[in-house]
Design a protein around this motif. Structure first.
Motif, mmCIF file in Angstrom:
data_model
loop_
_atom_site.group_PDB
_atom_site.id
_atom_site.type_symbol
_atom_site.label_atom_id
_atom_site.label_comp_id
_atom_site.label_asym_id
_atom_site.label_seq_id
_atom_site.Cartn_x
_atom_site.Cartn_y
_atom_site.Cartn_z
ATOM 1 N N LEU A 32 -41.468 -8.784 5.149
ATOM 2 C CA LEU A 32 -42.575 -9.676 4.801
ATOM 3 C C LEU A 32 -42.703 -10.804 5.817
ATOM 4 O O LEU A 32 -43.815 -11.195 6.184
ATOM 5 C CB LEU A 32 -42.389 -10.242 3.395
ATOM 6 C CG LEU A 32 -42.633 -9.282 2.243
ATOM 7 C CD1 LEU A 32 -42.189 -9.899 0.924
ATOM 8 C CD2 LEU A 32 -44.098 -8.853 2.188
ATOM 9 N N PHE A 33 -41.578 -11.338 6.299
ATOM 10 C CA PHE A 33 -41.643 -12.391 7.310
ATOM 11 C C PHE A 33 -42.316 -11.881 8.583
ATOM 12 O O PHE A 33 -43.097 -12.607 9.209
ATOM 13 C CB PHE A 33 -40.254 -12.959 7.636
ATOM 14 C CG PHE A 33 -40.327 -14.025 8.693
ATOM 15 C CD1 PHE A 33 -40.774 -15.294 8.384
ATOM 16 C CD2 PHE A 33 -39.999 -13.741 10.017
ATOM 17 C CE1 PHE A 33 -40.880 -16.279 9.374
ATOM 18 C CE2 PHE A 33 -40.100 -14.710 10.999
ATOM 19 C CZ PHE A 33 -40.539 -15.979 10.674
ATOM 20 N N THR A 34 -42.042 -10.645 8.961
ATOM 21 C CA THR A 34 -42.709 -10.059 10.134
ATOM 22 C C THR A 34 -44.218 -10.077 9.931
ATOM 23 O O THR A 34 -44.974 -10.380 10.857
ATOM 24 C CB THR A 34 -42.216 -8.617 10.378
ATOM 25 O OG1 THR A 34 -40.807 -8.656 10.613
ATOM 26 C CG2 THR A 34 -42.917 -7.984 11.572
ATOM 27 N N LEU A 35 -44.664 -9.794 8.712
ATOM 28 C CA LEU A 35 -46.106 -9.796 8.440
ATOM 29 C C LEU A 35 -46.664 -11.218 8.403
ATOM 30 O O LEU A 35 -47.789 -11.453 8.855
ATOM 31 C CB LEU A 35 -46.394 -9.052 7.140
ATOM 32 C CG LEU A 35 -45.962 -7.581 7.150
ATOM 33 C CD1 LEU A 35 -46.253 -6.926 5.811
ATOM 34 C CD2 LEU A 35 -46.613 -6.823 8.295
ATOM 35 N N VAL A 36 -45.883 -12.156 7.884
ATOM 36 C CA VAL A 36 -46.302 -13.565 7.919
ATOM 37 C C VAL A 36 -46.460 -14.000 9.370
ATOM 38 O O VAL A 36 -47.429 -14.669 9.736
ATOM 39 C CB VAL A 36 -45.295 -14.460 7.164
ATOM 40 C CG1 VAL A 36 -45.578 -15.946 7.420
ATOM 41 C CG2 VAL A 36 -45.320 -14.152 5.685
ATOM 42 N N TYR A 37 -45.521 -13.592 10.201
ATOM 43 C CA TYR A 37 -45.610 -13.897 11.637
ATOM 44 C C TYR A 37 -46.877 -13.272 12.227
ATOM 45 O O TYR A 37 -47.567 -13.919 13.008
ATOM 46 C CB TYR A 37 -44.360 -13.373 12.355
ATOM 47 C CG TYR A 37 -44.470 -13.404 13.856
ATOM 48 C CD1 TYR A 37 -44.517 -14.623 14.529
ATOM 49 C CD2 TYR A 37 -44.551 -12.241 14.590
ATOM 50 C CE1 TYR A 37 -44.628 -14.665 15.909
ATOM 51 C CE2 TYR A 37 -44.657 -12.272 15.973
ATOM 52 C CZ TYR A 37 -44.697 -13.478 16.625
ATOM 53 O OH TYR A 37 -44.820 -13.511 17.994
ATOM 54 N N ALA A 38 -47.200 -12.058 11.825
ATOM 55 C CA ALA A 38 -48.420 -11.408 12.319
ATOM 56 C C ALA A 38 -49.651 -12.201 11.915
ATOM 57 O O ALA A 38 -50.608 -12.318 12.696
ATOM 58 C CB ALA A 38 -48.512 -9.975 11.794
ATOM 59 N N LEU A 39 -49.624 -12.775 10.717
ATOM 60 C CA LEU A 39 -50.769 -13.560 10.258
ATOM 61 C C LEU A 39 -50.887 -14.894 10.997
ATOM 62 O O LEU A 39 -51.966 -15.468 11.046
ATOM 63 C CB LEU A 39 -50.661 -13.832 8.749
ATOM 64 C CG LEU A 39 -50.842 -12.616 7.856
ATOM 65 C CD1 LEU A 39 -50.507 -12.977 6.417
ATOM 66 C CD2 LEU A 39 -52.236 -12.045 7.956
ATOM 67 N N HIS A 40 -49.811 -15.374 11.569
ATOM 68 C CA HIS A 40 -49.854 -16.675 12.245
ATOM 69 C C HIS A 40 -50.787 -16.670 13.439
ATOM 70 O O HIS A 40 -51.269 -17.704 13.858
ATOM 71 C CB HIS A 40 -48.446 -17.123 12.650
ATOM 72 C CG HIS A 40 -48.190 -17.089 14.119
ATOM 73 N ND1 HIS A 40 -47.850 -15.942 14.777
ATOM 74 C CD2 HIS A 40 -48.263 -18.061 15.069
ATOM 75 C CE1 HIS A 40 -47.712 -16.219 16.059
ATOM 76 N NE2 HIS A 40 -47.942 -17.471 16.277
ATOM 77 N N TRP A 41 -51.052 -15.515 14.020
ATOM 78 C CA TRP A 41 -51.896 -15.448 15.216
ATOM 79 C C TRP A 41 -53.248 -16.094 14.999
ATOM 80 O O TRP A 41 -53.813 -16.665 15.900
ATOM 81 C CB TRP A 41 -52.079 -13.988 15.650
ATOM 82 C CG TRP A 41 -50.866 -13.463 16.303
ATOM 83 C CD1 TRP A 41 -49.847 -12.768 15.701
ATOM 84 C CD2 TRP A 41 -50.494 -13.602 17.671
ATOM 85 N NE1 TRP A 41 -48.878 -12.495 16.614
ATOM 86 C CE2 TRP A 41 -49.248 -12.979 17.827
ATOM 87 C CE3 TRP A 41 -51.094 -14.199 18.774
ATOM 88 C CZ2 TRP A 41 -48.585 -12.925 19.062
ATOM 89 C CZ3 TRP A 41 -50.434 -14.147 19.987
ATOM 90 C CH2 TRP A 41 -49.204 -13.522 20.116
ATOM 91 N N LYS A 42 -53.785 -15.979 13.791
ATOM 92 C CA LYS A 42 -55.067 -16.604 13.521
ATOM 93 C C LYS A 42 -54.928 -17.708 12.477
ATOM 94 O O LYS A 42 -55.639 -18.683 12.516
ATOM 95 C CB LYS A 42 -56.061 -15.539 13.050
ATOM 96 C CG LYS A 42 -57.488 -15.978 13.163
ATOM 97 C CD LYS A 42 -58.393 -14.803 12.946
ATOM 98 C CE LYS A 42 -59.835 -15.225 13.066
ATOM 99 N NZ LYS A 42 -60.721 -14.122 12.772
ATOM 100 N N GLY A 43 -54.018 -17.505 11.519
ATOM 101 C CA GLY A 43 -53.814 -18.484 10.455
ATOM 102 C C GLY A 43 -53.131 -19.702 10.963
ATOM 103 O O GLY A 43 -53.390 -20.809 10.701
#
Length: 167
Positions: A156-167
């Motif tokens: 899940l943290f990997t996906l949160v990191y993926a969301l950081h690119w725009k979020g």
């Protein structure tokens, strides 16, 4: 000992994610390395996870993950489409570790192309340490809301990191 604890939490939780959807409005396309990490994290997460929303019967769940107004949104439904619960978490506790993880990932991807195996290993050890730190913070933030084990939190943290690119 950790394996026994993971097995016990798996048995205690009972729930499972069967699908994860990242909100396209929350992310933008990024480097092939990050895209690959995102795809692997989703695949691994679906393959093996512990995911049990608090107060809900054991079941199969679909997670829609997004960032809305700088907040992380876990929108959870049953695999039949029925709304279960939505949790909105502040990203503030994760912001520094995501930034650190981004910097070390950039170094890691660059090292893969140019560094010696021992240099790559050293950077990767640091990357895993920061990843574990972010996963632990995420587990703390989900405590009392959603039961997850460390492997699920890492993915899940990997996906949160993926969301950081725009979020």
């Amino acid at each position: 000992m950790a394996e026994i604890e993971d097995q016990e939490s798996t048995q205690a939780a009972g729930g499972k994610l069967v699908e994860v959807v990242l909100d396209e409005a929350s992310i933008s396309r990024s480097t092939p390395d990050v895209e690959h990490d995102r795809a692997v994290a989703i695949y691994d997460l679906i393959d093996e996870n512990v995911f049990q929303p608090a107060g809900q019967p054991e079941g199969r769940f679909v997670l829609n993950l997004s960032v809305v107004e700088k907040k992380l949104v876990f929108d959870i439904k049953t695999d039949g489409g029925e709304q279960v619960v939505t949790h909105v978490l502040s990203l503030t506790p994760l912001r520094k570790v995501v930034k650190d993880y981004d910097l070390i990932c950039q170094s890691y991807y660059e090292a893969i192309r140019r560094a010696t195996p021992s240099q790559i290993e050293a950077i990767d050890m640091g990357r895993r340490g920061v990843h574990n730190e972010g996963s632990s913070i995420l587990m703390e933030r989900l405590e009392g809301k959603i039961t997850v084990d460390m492997q699920t939190a890492r993915r899940l943290f990997t996906l949160v990191y993926a969301l950081h690119w725009k979020g």
